[in-house]
Scaffold this motif. Structure first.
Motif, PDB file in Angstrom:
ATOM      1  N   VAL A   4     -45.147 -43.853  15.864  1.00  0.00           N
ATOM      2  CA  VAL A   4     -44.763 -42.489  15.499  1.00  0.00           C
ATOM      3  C   VAL A   4     -43.261 -42.459  15.253  1.00  0.00           C
ATOM      4  N   LEU A   5     -42.874 -41.966  14.097  1.00  0.00           N
ATOM      5  CA  LEU A   5     -41.474 -41.748  13.771  1.00  0.00           C
ATOM      6  C   LEU A   5     -41.196 -40.252  13.819  1.00  0.00           C
ATOM      7  N   VAL A   6     -40.023 -39.891  14.315  1.00  0.00           N
ATOM      8  CA  VAL A   6     -39.662 -38.492  14.481  1.00  0.00           C
ATOM      9  C   VAL A   6     -38.396 -38.216  13.688  1.00  0.00           C
ATOM     10  N   GLY A   7     -38.438 -37.168  12.863  1.00  0.00           N
ATOM     11  CA  GLY A   7     -37.267 -36.722  12.128  1.00  0.00           C
ATOM     12  C   GLY A   7     -36.881 -35.323  12.562  1.00  0.00           C
ATOM     13  N   VAL A   8     -35.609 -35.146  12.947  1.00  0.00           N
ATOM     14  CA  VAL A   8     -35.104 -33.838  13.356  1.00  0.00           C
ATOM     15  C   VAL A   8     -34.251 -33.290  12.219  1.00  0.00           C
ATOM     16  N   PHE A   9     -34.557 -32.053  11.813  1.00  0.00           N
ATOM     17  CA  PHE A   9     -33.866 -31.429  10.691  1.00  0.00           C
ATOM     18  C   PHE A   9     -33.236 -30.118  11.126  1.00  0.00           C
ATOM     19  N   ASP A  10     -32.192 -29.711  10.428  1.00  0.00           N
ATOM     20  CA  ASP A  10     -31.508 -28.474  10.755  1.00  0.00           C
ATOM     21  C   ASP A  10     -32.298 -27.241  10.335  1.00  0.00           C
ATOM     22  N   SER A  11     -33.235 -27.393   9.437  1.00  0.00           N
ATOM     23  CA  SER A  11     -34.002 -26.234   8.973  1.00  0.00           C
ATOM     24  C   SER A  11     -35.435 -26.653   8.683  1.00  0.00           C
ATOM     25  N   PHE A  12     -36.304 -25.655   8.714  1.00  0.00           N
ATOM     26  CA  PHE A  12     -37.702 -25.904   8.377  1.00  0.00           C
ATOM     27  C   PHE A  12     -37.835 -26.368   6.925  1.00  0.00           C
ATOM     28  N   GLU A  13     -37.010 -25.790   6.033  1.00  0.00           N
ATOM     29  CA  GLU A  13     -37.109 -26.141   4.615  1.00  0.00           C
ATOM     30  C   GLU A  13     -36.859 -27.630   4.397  1.00  0.00           C
ATOM     31  N   GLN A  14     -35.874 -28.195   5.108  1.00  0.00           N
ATOM     32  CA  GLN A  14     -35.606 -29.627   4.968  1.00  0.00           C
ATOM     33  C   GLN A  14     -36.790 -30.461   5.457  1.00  0.00           C
ATOM     34  N   ALA A  15     -37.351 -30.068   6.589  1.00  0.00           N
ATOM     35  CA  ALA A  15     -38.505 -30.799   7.122  1.00  0.00           C
ATOM     36  C   ALA A  15     -39.694 -30.701   6.179  1.00  0.00           C
ATOM     37  N   ASP A  16     -39.900 -29.519   5.607  1.00  0.00           N
ATOM     38  CA  ASP A  16     -41.032 -29.323   4.704  1.00  0.00           C
ATOM     39  C   ASP A  16     -40.858 -30.159   3.429  1.00  0.00           C
ATOM     40  N   GLN A  17     -39.618 -30.230   2.918  1.00  0.00           N
ATOM     41  CA  GLN A  17     -39.363 -31.056   1.736  1.00  0.00           C
ATOM     42  C   GLN A  17     -39.602 -32.529   2.045  1.00  0.00           C
ATOM     43  N   ALA A  18     -39.198 -32.967   3.245  1.00  0.00           N
ATOM     44  CA  ALA A  18     -39.447 -34.350   3.633  1.00  0.00           C
ATOM     45  C   ALA A  18     -40.945 -34.629   3.709  1.00  0.00           C
ATOM     46  N   LEU A  19     -41.702 -33.663   4.236  1.00  0.00           N
ATOM     47  CA  LEU A  19     -43.158 -33.821   4.312  1.00  0.00           C
ATOM     48  C   LEU A  19     -43.766 -33.960   2.918  1.00  0.00           C
ATOM     49  N   GLU A  20     -43.323 -33.107   1.995  1.00  0.00           N
ATOM     50  CA  GLU A  20     -43.852 -33.181   0.627  1.00  0.00           C
ATOM     51  C   GLU A  20     -43.518 -34.518  -0.012  1.00  0.00           C
ATOM     52  N   GLN A  21     -42.294 -35.019   0.220  1.00  0.00           N
ATOM     53  CA  GLN A  21     -41.907 -36.298  -0.348  1.00  0.00           C
ATOM     54  C   GLN A  21     -42.759 -37.430   0.215  1.00  0.00           C
ATOM     55  N   LEU A  22     -43.001 -37.407   1.511  1.00  0.00           N
ATOM     56  CA  LEU A  22     -43.825 -38.437   2.124  1.00  0.00           C
ATOM     57  C   LEU A  22     -45.265 -38.358   1.638  1.00  0.00           C
ATOM     58  N   THR A  23     -45.749 -37.149   1.371  1.00  0.00           N
ATOM     59  CA  THR A  23     -47.104 -36.988   0.836  1.00  0.00           C
ATOM     60  C   THR A  23     -47.223 -37.659  -0.529  1.00  0.00           C
ATOM     61  N   ARG A  24     -46.156 -37.515  -1.348  1.00  0.00           N
ATOM     62  CA  ARG A  24     -46.186 -38.125  -2.686  1.00  0.00           C
ATOM     63  C   ARG A  24     -46.122 -39.647  -2.612  1.00  0.00           C
ATOM     64  N   THR A  25     -45.596 -40.182  -1.508  1.00  0.00           N
ATOM     65  CA  THR A  25     -45.549 -41.641  -1.370  1.00  0.00           C
ATOM     66  C   THR A  25     -46.821 -42.211  -0.758  1.00  0.00           C
ATOM     67  N   GLY A  26     -47.782 -41.345  -0.441  1.00  0.00           N
ATOM     68  CA  GLY A  26     -49.066 -41.839   0.042  1.00  0.00           C
ATOM     69  C   GLY A  26     -49.331 -41.634   1.514  1.00  0.00           C
ATOM     70  N   ILE A  27     -48.424 -40.976   2.240  1.00  0.00           N
ATOM     71  CA  ILE A  27     -48.663 -40.716   3.664  1.00  0.00           C
ATOM     72  C   ILE A  27     -49.622 -39.527   3.771  1.00  0.00           C
ATOM     73  N   ALA A  28     -50.707 -39.701   4.527  1.00  0.00           N
ATOM     74  CA  ALA A  28     -51.706 -38.633   4.669  1.00  0.00           C
ATOM     75  C   ALA A  28     -51.118 -37.458   5.437  1.00  0.00           C
ATOM     76  N   ARG A  29     -51.428 -36.233   4.990  1.00  0.00           N
ATOM     77  CA  ARG A  29     -50.940 -35.041   5.694  1.00  0.00           C
ATOM     78  C   ARG A  29     -51.453 -35.007   7.123  1.00  0.00           C
ATOM     79  N   SER A  30     -52.634 -35.556   7.346  1.00  0.00           N
ATOM     80  CA  SER A  30     -53.200 -35.546   8.691  1.00  0.00           C
ATOM     81  C   SER A  30     -52.390 -36.395   9.658  1.00  0.00           C
ATOM     82  N   ASN A  31     -51.504 -37.256   9.122  1.00  0.00           N
ATOM     83  CA  ASN A  31     -50.663 -38.103   9.962  1.00  0.00           C
ATOM     84  C   ASN A  31     -49.271 -37.507  10.159  1.00  0.00           C
ATOM     85  N   MET A  32     -49.073 -36.253   9.729  1.00  0.00           N
ATOM     86  CA  MET A  32     -47.769 -35.627   9.837  1.00  0.00           C
ATOM     87  C   MET A  32     -47.906 -34.241  10.443  1.00  0.00           C
TER      88      MET A  32
END
Length: 285
Positions: A4-32
């Motif tokens: 498990v990797l953990v990313g801490v962001f200053d805002s929800f928007e940054q975390a959400d953008q990171a999630l979308e980027q990881l989804t496009r690289t093939g990481i399953a949403r169920s793993n985030m």
């Protein structure tokens, strides 16, 4: 073996953008999972519980972070970082957890989190400790938007830099012409002439047979005439080229910038028992 990797962001928007980027690289949403207060996300509702201000129920984001790592560590003692993640959410930040299945995926996710703006949690905790933070307190109230903005207020430290370059300018030059010239000259020359000379001398003698023979003599006259010929000779060569020299010039300029001074201001006592003066850290970026 999954990690498990953990990313801490200053805002929800940054975390959400990171999630979308990881989804496009093939990481399953169920793993985030994204944990934040007072926000909504594109993550399915069952994967994200948005924490409301002042809420510390078993469905709050801070609780879910602790519950998530509790399952991860099998109910054993959790590292101090888990409380720091909960504190980051309490202060208005967001935490993105990503479960990876192999080493290659872990490297790719770590790089993506860094590029998306994940903060250094250890550095952030060091800043919190300057204002009295020791460890996560589940009973502490959630930060308001104004409190979050004040804590993250930054002052830019500006430095001007001097860049000295060079450019070539025309400073003059020479132009060389070659043209024909005519110069009158005078030269003395001695010329020789030969002329026939006739001399007569009176004589008185008896003529001989030889004297009576017929004879003739021819004498040719000659004269020299001046003959003019001209030959061109190269007497000098003019070479046209360039030679380089260097000089050092001192550039004097004044560079402007700003300095940020941090001064701790003590809180005024309220006089009420049990009250504690709180101060927010001002950090130099």
């Amino acid at each position: 073996m999954s990690q498990v990797l953990v990313g801490v962001f200053d805002s929800f928007e940054q975390a959400d953008q990171a999630l979308e980027q990881l989804t496009r690289t093939g990481i399953a949403r169920s793993n985030m999972e994204v944990h934040a207060q007072n926000r909504t996300s594109a993550v399915p509702e069952e994967d994200l519980r948005i924490e409301q201000p002042g809420e510390h129920t078993e469905e709050s984001a801070s609780y879910k972070i602790g519950h998530f790592f509790g399952k991860l560590f099998g109910g054993g003692e959790q590292p101090a970082e888990v409380g720091h993640y909960q504190e980051a959410v309490r202060r208005g930040g967001a935490v993105l957890t990503v479960t990876v299945v192999d080493e290659a995926q872990m490297i790719a996710v770590r790089s993506a989190l860094h590029e998306a703006g994940a903060v250094d949690i250890e550095e952030r905790v060091s800043q919190w400790k300057n204002s009295g933070y020791e460890e996560y307190d589940p009973s502490a109230a959630q930060y308001s938007a104004d409190e979050t903005a004040v804590e993250r207020q930054s002052f830019a430290v500006v430095r001007e830099s001097l860049e000295v370059g060079k450019r070539e300018v025309q400073t003059g030059g020479v132009r060389v012409y070659s043209r024909a010239t005519e110069t009158p000259v005078s030269e003395a020359v001695t010329l020789r002439e030969e002329h026939a000379a006739i001399e007569r001398h009176p004589v008185d003698r008896i003529a001989t047979a030889e004297d009576l023979k017929a004879a003739s003599v021819e004498v040719r006259e000659t004269a020299e005439h001046a003959v003019v010929a001209k030959t061109a000779h190269v007497v000098e060569e003019v070479i046209v080229g360039k030679e380089a020299s260097e000089r050092t010039e001192i550039i004097n300029e004044t560079l402007k910038g700003t300095e940020v001074e941090v001064e701790r201001v003590e809180g005024a006592p309220t006089g009420l028992p049990g009250d504690q003066a709180a101060s927010l850290p001002v950090t130099r970026p």
